[in-house]
Scaffold this motif. Sequence first.
Motif, PDB file in Angstrom:
ATOM      1  N   ALA A  53     -23.109 -26.210 -20.730  1.00  0.00           N
ATOM      2  CA  ALA A  53     -23.621 -25.161 -20.297  1.00  0.00           C
ATOM      3  C   ALA A  53     -22.663 -24.231 -19.149  1.00  0.00           C
ATOM      4  O   ALA A  53     -22.663 -22.832 -19.254  1.00  0.00           O
ATOM      5  N   ILE A  54     -22.180 -25.040 -18.242  1.00  0.00           N
ATOM      6  CA  ILE A  54     -20.987 -24.680 -17.204  1.00  0.00           C
ATOM      7  C   ILE A  54     -19.921 -23.937 -18.079  1.00  0.00           C
ATOM      8  O   ILE A  54     -19.466 -22.848 -17.819  1.00  0.00           O
ATOM      9  N   ALA A  55     -19.536 -24.566 -19.194  1.00  0.00           N
ATOM     10  CA  ALA A  55     -18.426 -24.030 -19.969  1.00  0.00           C
ATOM     11  C   ALA A  55     -18.731 -22.970 -20.448  1.00  0.00           C
ATOM     12  O   ALA A  55     -17.957 -21.877 -20.871  1.00  0.00           O
ATOM     13  N   LYS A  56     -20.229 -22.610 -21.032  1.00  0.00           N
ATOM     14  CA  LYS A  56     -20.501 -21.700 -21.810  1.00  0.00           C
ATOM     15  C   LYS A  56     -20.390 -20.470 -20.935  1.00  0.00           C
ATOM     16  O   LYS A  56     -20.153 -19.196 -21.118  1.00  0.00           O
ATOM     17  N   ALA A  57     -20.918 -20.638 -19.674  1.00  0.00           N
ATOM     18  CA  ALA A  57     -20.979 -19.609 -18.531  1.00  0.00           C
ATOM     19  C   ALA A  57     -19.329 -19.231 -18.268  1.00  0.00           C
ATOM     20  O   ALA A  57     -19.450 -18.030 -17.877  1.00  0.00           O
ATOM     21  N   ALA A  58     -18.611 -19.940 -18.132  1.00  0.00           N
ATOM     22  CA  ALA A  58     -17.247 -20.011 -17.691  1.00  0.00           C
ATOM     23  C   ALA A  58     -16.585 -19.057 -19.006  1.00  0.00           C
ATOM     24  O   ALA A  58     -15.891 -17.942 -18.772  1.00  0.00           O
ATOM     25  N   ILE A  59     -17.077 -19.380 -20.246  1.00  0.00           N
ATOM     26  CA  ILE A  59     -16.469 -18.307 -21.319  1.00  0.00           C
ATOM     27  C   ILE A  59     -16.942 -16.817 -21.125  1.00  0.00           C
ATOM     28  O   ILE A  59     -16.288 -15.812 -20.921  1.00  0.00           O
ATOM     29  N   LEU A  60     -18.308 -16.838 -20.641  1.00  0.00           N
ATOM     30  CA  LEU A  60     -18.772 -15.326 -20.359  1.00  0.00           C
ATOM     31  C   LEU A  60     -18.015 -14.717 -19.238  1.00  0.00           C
ATOM     32  O   LEU A  60     -17.674 -13.621 -19.305  1.00  0.00           O
ATOM     33  N   ASN A  61     -17.780 -15.600 -18.092  1.00  0.00           N
ATOM     34  CA  ASN A  61     -17.021 -15.146 -16.943  1.00  0.00           C
ATOM     35  C   ASN A  61     -15.599 -14.617 -17.696  1.00  0.00           C
ATOM     36  O   ASN A  61     -14.960 -13.473 -17.284  1.00  0.00           O
ATOM     37  N   GLY A  62     -15.017 -15.326 -18.621  1.00  0.00           N
ATOM     38  CA  GLY A  62     -13.591 -15.116 -19.273  1.00  0.00           C
ATOM     39  C   GLY A  62     -13.811 -13.644 -19.787  1.00  0.00           C
ATOM     40  O   GLY A  62     -12.824 -12.893 -19.868  1.00  0.00           O
ATOM     41  N   MET A  63     -14.978 -13.479 -20.501  1.00  0.00           N
ATOM     42  CA  MET A  63     -14.986 -12.179 -21.373  1.00  0.00           C
ATOM     43  C   MET A  63     -14.873 -11.409 -20.415  1.00  0.00           C
ATOM     44  O   MET A  63     -14.570 -10.026 -20.597  1.00  0.00           O
TER      45      MET A  63
ATOM     46  N   ALA B 117     -18.083  -1.219 -16.411  1.00  0.00           N
ATOM     47  CA  ALA B 117     -19.397  -0.874 -16.576  1.00  0.00           C
ATOM     48  C   ALA B 117     -20.010  -1.997 -17.727  1.00  0.00           C
ATOM     49  O   ALA B 117     -20.759  -2.605 -17.411  1.00  0.00           O
ATOM     50  N   GLY B 118     -19.041  -2.211 -18.509  1.00  0.00           N
ATOM     51  CA  GLY B 118     -19.578  -3.369 -19.793  1.00  0.00           C
ATOM     52  C   GLY B 118     -19.095  -4.654 -19.221  1.00  0.00           C
ATOM     53  O   GLY B 118     -20.066  -5.486 -19.843  1.00  0.00           O
ATOM     54  N   THR B 119     -18.573  -5.045 -18.109  1.00  0.00           N
ATOM     55  CA  THR B 119     -18.290  -6.273 -17.827  1.00  0.00           C
ATOM     56  C   THR B 119     -19.586  -6.792 -16.755  1.00  0.00           C
ATOM     57  O   THR B 119     -19.729  -8.107 -16.806  1.00  0.00           O
ATOM     58  N   LEU B 120     -20.391  -6.004 -16.149  1.00  0.00           N
ATOM     59  CA  LEU B 120     -21.263  -6.443 -15.054  1.00  0.00           C
ATOM     60  C   LEU B 120     -22.220  -6.980 -15.787  1.00  0.00           C
ATOM     61  O   LEU B 120     -22.653  -8.250 -15.089  1.00  0.00           O
ATOM     62  N   PRO B 121     -22.682  -6.655 -16.932  1.00  0.00           N
ATOM     63  CA  PRO B 121     -23.776  -7.493 -17.476  1.00  0.00           C
ATOM     64  C   PRO B 121     -23.393  -8.869 -18.203  1.00  0.00           C
ATOM     65  O   PRO B 121     -24.080  -9.675 -17.895  1.00  0.00           O
ATOM     66  N   LEU B 122     -21.997  -9.011 -18.490  1.00  0.00           N
ATOM     67  CA  LEU B 122     -21.467 -10.229 -18.876  1.00  0.00           C
ATOM     68  C   LEU B 122     -21.575 -11.396 -17.641  1.00  0.00           C
ATOM     69  O   LEU B 122     -21.766 -12.349 -17.706  1.00  0.00           O
ATOM     70  N   TYR B 123     -20.868 -10.806 -16.336  1.00  0.00           N
ATOM     71  CA  TYR B 123     -21.032 -11.440 -15.299  1.00  0.00           C
ATOM     72  C   TYR B 123     -22.476 -11.910 -14.937  1.00  0.00           C
ATOM     73  O   TYR B 123     -22.801 -13.208 -14.388  1.00  0.00           O
ATOM     74  N   ARG B 124     -23.474 -11.040 -14.974  1.00  0.00           N
ATOM     75  CA  ARG B 124     -24.747 -11.478 -14.884  1.00  0.00           C
ATOM     76  C   ARG B 124     -25.330 -12.495 -15.624  1.00  0.00           C
ATOM     77  O   ARG B 124     -26.116 -13.405 -15.259  1.00  0.00           O
ATOM     78  N   GLU B 125     -24.719 -12.167 -16.819  1.00  0.00           N
ATOM     79  CA  GLU B 125     -25.216 -13.239 -17.889  1.00  0.00           C
ATOM     80  C   GLU B 125     -24.767 -14.726 -17.572  1.00  0.00           C
ATOM     81  O   GLU B 125     -25.458 -15.755 -17.585  1.00  0.00           O
ATOM     82  N   ALA B 126     -23.424 -14.618 -17.218  1.00  0.00           N
ATOM     83  CA  ALA B 126     -22.879 -15.880 -16.676  1.00  0.00           C
ATOM     84  C   ALA B 126     -23.572 -16.368 -15.664  1.00  0.00           C
ATOM     85  O   ALA B 126     -23.731 -17.650 -15.530  1.00  0.00           O
ATOM     86  N   LEU B 127     -24.011 -15.824 -14.555  1.00  0.00           N
ATOM     87  CA  LEU B 127     -24.728 -16.173 -13.485  1.00  0.00           C
ATOM     88  C   LEU B 127     -26.034 -16.848 -13.803  1.00  0.00           C
ATOM     89  O   LEU B 127     -26.536 -17.841 -13.318  1.00  0.00           O
ATOM     90  N   ASP B 128     -26.619 -16.337 -14.685  1.00  0.00           N
ATOM     91  CA  ASP B 128     -27.982 -16.558 -15.371  1.00  0.00           C
ATOM     92  C   ASP B 128     -27.898 -18.099 -16.294  1.00  0.00           C
ATOM     93  O   ASP B 128     -28.780 -18.931 -15.922  1.00  0.00           O
TER      94      ASP B 128
END
Lengths: 697, 203
Positions: free
Chosen positions: A595-605, A616-627
């Motif tokens: 799960a941590i690795a997947k969050a890290a991928i989202l962070n990477g994206m 603007a497009g990255t903010l939701p990705l960071y939030r998703e990573a946080l969730d």
Amino acid sequence: MRRPELTDVGSGDGCMSVERLEAIAAGDVGTPSESGHISFCSSCAELLAAIKGDNAFLEEVKGAGPIRRSLVPPDALDDGPVPGYKLLGELHRGGQGVVYRAEQLATRRSCAVKRMLGGGLASGRARRRFEREVELVASMRHPGVVTLYESGVARDGEPFFAMELVAGERFDAYIRMSVLSTRQIIELFRSVVDAVAYAHRRGVIHRDLKPGNVLVDTDGNPRVLDFGLARPMENSAAGMLEGFGGAGGETVAGEFLGTFAYAAPEQLRGDPDLIDSRIDVYALGVMLYEALSGSKPFSSAANVADLLLQRLEARPKRPSEVREGIDRDLDVITLKLLDPDPDRRYGTADELRDELDRYLDGKPILAREDSFVYVACKTIRRHWVASSAAGIFLLLIVGASVALSVAYAKTDIALGKAQKSLSSLKTSMTNVDPELGRGSSQLGVHEFLTLVTEQVNEELGDDPELLSGILVTLGLVHLGFDDAEGGRDAIERAHAMRSAAYSRSECTTEDLAEVEFALARLRFNLGDFLASERAYQAALALYEDALGPHALATVETQRQLASALRAQGKFADARTNLKLAFERSASLEVTRESAIAKAAILNGMAALGRAEGDVAGTLPLYREALDALAPYVDADDFRVGRTLYSIALMQESLGEKTQATQNAKEAHRILLLRKGPEARSTKEAAALLARLLGEVQ
Amino acid sequence: MEAHDASRTTSAMLAALADPQNAQAWEAFDARYRPILIGFARNLGYNEHDAAEAAQETVVRFLAEWRDGKYDKSRGRLGAWLVGIMRFRLLDQRRQRATANIGRGESAMINMDDDASMSQVWERERRESVLRESLEELRRTSRSDPKTVKAFEMLVYHTLAPKVVADELGMSLHDVYLAKSRVAARLREIVARLELAYNEEPA
């Protein structure tokens, strides 16, 4: 026709109040003027008729039988903070929570309600500790342990539990106020020991035994309370790792929990590895000493380090030297309980209870075999002690994380080897003891790591396989503290050793992949992104070969490769690798690590999007990573800190200053806590925060 | 659907009973009629144990007859049919007791041959069952306005003085009376709805 309501009470001259109409409906004879009014006022007459109609109907309803239980659930009327309970006042406020005297509304019985301190601000660890207390107490049924009635969630969303309210005196106050013979004191104390023994048999260590946590009820029976710091015993190898602050452990190395005066030396050192039922045995020793002699075995100390030294080296006076009339056997039992070496104490409360039984039965006690000469002559093992508490904690945190990383990184190595590497680490750390070795109280984390690295080289020079493993880990710890230069030598040496071993077929492909990965991280941290990319490419190929495309290590390496590509502006290649890592991660088994690795991928994206200018497009990705991270890591995990920092940065660019400031503050707090003030990430967060605060004001 | 479903119409219940696999229908029917049957027998002077036994036998027997198609709705209300079975069960109990010579002090029992009074007793029990069920519904929904229902309970069931209720709940006297009036209105509405559901008129 609409039935009149009481609100329709007439407003004309002489119109009657509802109270009067009710009274008349109930049989009160109205005054002549009231009767006169009703006869000509239609609204009053209708209302009276309606009331009479209601009364008749309700009589019929009542005729169907009495109601067996209230029509209103007991907690429905209660709008207090804890549903179902009326809090009547604070009984005790401790480090872990607040205990209230309360009434359970459904049963009207008195009880004690414990709520977690800190409300919404409480850390994840504090919450888990609280929940663990609930589980532990709920699992225990013993006359000497308070009974749990119910647990639940208070209106503020925080957990609470209700337990039996013990009306009684603290153990020490009871002994002070009652005129008890020594025998009666021992009998009372034996009951406490019996309750603790029960907990030990259930696999629970109390960890905060003290007179304030033992109440003697009105029948003279002691009851053990407050399992707020308790935790299950760990006997397995996994348990040992957990003790180092690994998965599931609610204590991190170096964190002291408990009450100093009753804490065993190993507890003061905050070394979770050494904590077992014998710390309760030690606390019982302090309690017994006080109960018999009327004073504490040790005088107070200025700080933890002094306290620790005192516990390790000072021998308390025999209780009989403090107060006359105490049996020699009780001296022996008490001092055995207070032995600084856990191995020399009674192993469990059961053993202690049996010993007390022997004493009460007039039989010879076993502790006598521990002759005075032996006790006097035995060598007190010197433990490495820094001269400041901060030094102790620092050493432990780093030491434990190294040990933990080694054990995790090398899960396939034989137990014997793991033990060897751990014992080498211990020796290495002993050698940086300020008294025995080369350390000093001013030792910083980087110097400490460097010293340990040197010591590891010396200790394990003859075992390249183990040495390279520990060097990799130490190097990665350096990188974790943003000290790339410090980790450089260890990683490069390990890389050279492993490469040579691999060419001789003396290490596995996976081992080589591991060191390539570490080298890639080093190069990245040193800012040499091209070299980093090449090392990641090598590590990826090796991992794909050794573990296949869908292993966690493979996915993680591919993600890091994308970071190295991104750093060089090779966005398309970075995107391709991230996409592949993302696809491959889908088939990973769901674990904390994956799960941590997947969050890290989202962070990477998100980071890639940011680099390409898509704020603007990255903010939701960071939030998703946080969730994605939230369920698996503590609220103040450094990854949360990093992600919050990125979010704050995005919000800053979008002009959302208030939210940005809030997130930057939290990010800075977490990174300061986790990485220290000197780490690059902490400094970045501090700079952002300063910028935002400057603008906000 | 819950077994104890007070708002289900009797006709719907009977229709569902035709399916032998439908345990819920059976439970719902039993939950509604067994208490009425017990109350009926208790009114006739039977003790709790005998009443419960006869009620259970009656429900079981009714189910068998219903599934065999013996119950003909055109021949009368469901209540009358149940009373018929129940009377037979009670008489049977008496006969067995007489044979076994077990005295039970049944002198207070009313004459079971009087159809009119039987029907009255049944009707009273049925109505009380509706009222009790209405109170249950009130209890289930009291969370929405707990203070009002509590005031009603204290005033009507605990027969506390309005002033005491007002002081205890921190309400005005006027609000206490208002609470009584509002709960009475709510109960009337529930009773009316359940009366429709309990309607035993042949369809």
